[in-house]
Design a protein around this motif. Structure first.
Motif, mmCIF file in Angstrom:
data_model
loop_
_atom_site.group_PDB
_atom_site.id
_atom_site.type_symbol
_atom_site.label_atom_id
_atom_site.label_comp_id
_atom_site.label_asym_id
_atom_site.label_seq_id
_atom_site.Cartn_x
_atom_site.Cartn_y
_atom_site.Cartn_z
ATOM 1 N N ARG A 187 58.519 48.362 35.306
ATOM 2 C CA ARG A 187 58.154 48.475 33.895
ATOM 3 C C ARG A 187 57.661 49.888 33.565
ATOM 4 O O ARG A 187 57.855 50.358 32.442
ATOM 5 C CB ARG A 187 57.067 47.441 33.558
ATOM 6 C CG ARG A 187 57.613 46.010 33.443
ATOM 7 C CD ARG A 187 56.607 45.080 32.774
ATOM 8 N NE ARG A 187 55.410 44.922 33.596
ATOM 9 C CZ ARG A 187 55.281 43.978 34.536
ATOM 10 N NH1 ARG A 187 56.295 43.131 34.754
ATOM 11 N NH2 ARG A 187 54.175 43.861 35.240
ATOM 12 N N GLU A 190 60.618 51.867 32.525
ATOM 13 C CA GLU A 190 61.432 51.411 31.390
ATOM 14 C C GLU A 190 61.412 52.377 30.219
ATOM 15 O O GLU A 190 62.374 52.459 29.447
ATOM 16 C CB GLU A 190 60.947 50.030 30.927
ATOM 17 C CG GLU A 190 61.397 48.903 31.828
ATOM 18 C CD GLU A 190 61.011 47.536 31.282
ATOM 19 O OE1 GLU A 190 61.827 46.598 31.431
ATOM 20 O OE2 GLU A 190 59.924 47.412 30.691
ATOM 21 N N ASP A 195 68.126 49.946 31.775
ATOM 22 C CA ASP A 195 68.864 49.186 32.778
ATOM 23 C C ASP A 195 70.339 49.143 32.363
ATOM 24 O O ASP A 195 70.691 49.470 31.236
ATOM 25 C CB ASP A 195 68.287 47.772 32.914
ATOM 26 C CG ASP A 195 68.335 47.003 31.609
ATOM 27 O OD1 ASP A 195 69.398 47.018 30.950
ATOM 28 O OD2 ASP A 195 67.310 46.403 31.238
#
Length: 207
Positions: A187, A190, A195
């Motif tokens: 995370r 991110e 992704d």
């Protein structure tokens, strides 16, 4: 010229020197004219003294091959071409241009007296260099400056501890505790990367 002076530095100009790229033709050893050749003052004086006593040859079997005739004449004076290869056995006089010399697998020197290998760091001559290319070569040889000293860029990069990379990444995001789970670590990334699914969504049309 610098490499030529370097090669000549240890030689006596009064002795008999005949330098270049020696080849054999009809049992005559001579230095190829296309590669250039060098006569010491001793050799040149001996040639001049001999010429005064003889008539010029009228032989024309090999017209315009002054290098061959010079080699025959030098042999009559017991002056033979010398081995001009460097300490690594690499040639220094080349009868062809850079492009031809650097082509892998090409062998233009089947009649060379000494084994021919390209290319010496102390190369002296290349043949067939067009006038417009001389500007490029002049720049590469005398203008282009290579960084060789100092502490910037002259050393390989210092190896980085792999553990310090991801720990530094966490500290940059205000995470002091490096005992985190793989999900927490994911995370943290991110905000920087996408992704595969979200990355692919960006390229799908809206309709």
């Amino acid at each position: 010229m610098e490499n030529l002076r370097y090669m000549l530095a240890g030689k006596d100009h009064r002795e008999m020197h005949y330098l270049g790229h020696p080849v054999t033709y009809w049992n005559v050893q001579y230095n190829m004219g296309k590669a250039g050749y060098v006569l010491s003052q001793g050799s040149l004086q001996k040639v001049q003294d001999k010429v005064k006593d003889i008539n010029c040859s009228k032989e024309t079997s090999f017209l315009n091959q002054e290098d061959l005739y010079l080699g025959k004449y030098m042999a009559s004076l017991n002056i033979k071409p010398e081995d001009t290869r460097d300490s690594k056995g690499l040639s220094r006089f080349y009868a062809y241009n850079w492009y031809q010399e650097l082509l892998p697998g090409m062998n233009y020197y089947k009649t060379s007296v000494h084994s021919h290998k390209c290319c010496s760091e102390k190369a002296i001559s290349f043949q067939s260099i067009e006038a417009d290319k001389m500007y490029t070569y002049y720049y590469l040889l005398y203008k282009l400056q290579l960084f060789k000293s100092g502490s910037l860029g002259s050393k390989p990069p210092t190896p980085i501890d792999k553990n310090s990379v991801w720990k530094s990444f966490l500290k940059e995001r205000g995470i002091e505790n490096d005992q985190i789970s793989s999900d927490e670590y994911y995370r943290a990334w991110e905000d920087l990367i996408h992704d595969p699914d979200s990355f692919g969504q960006q390229f799908k049309p809206d309709h």
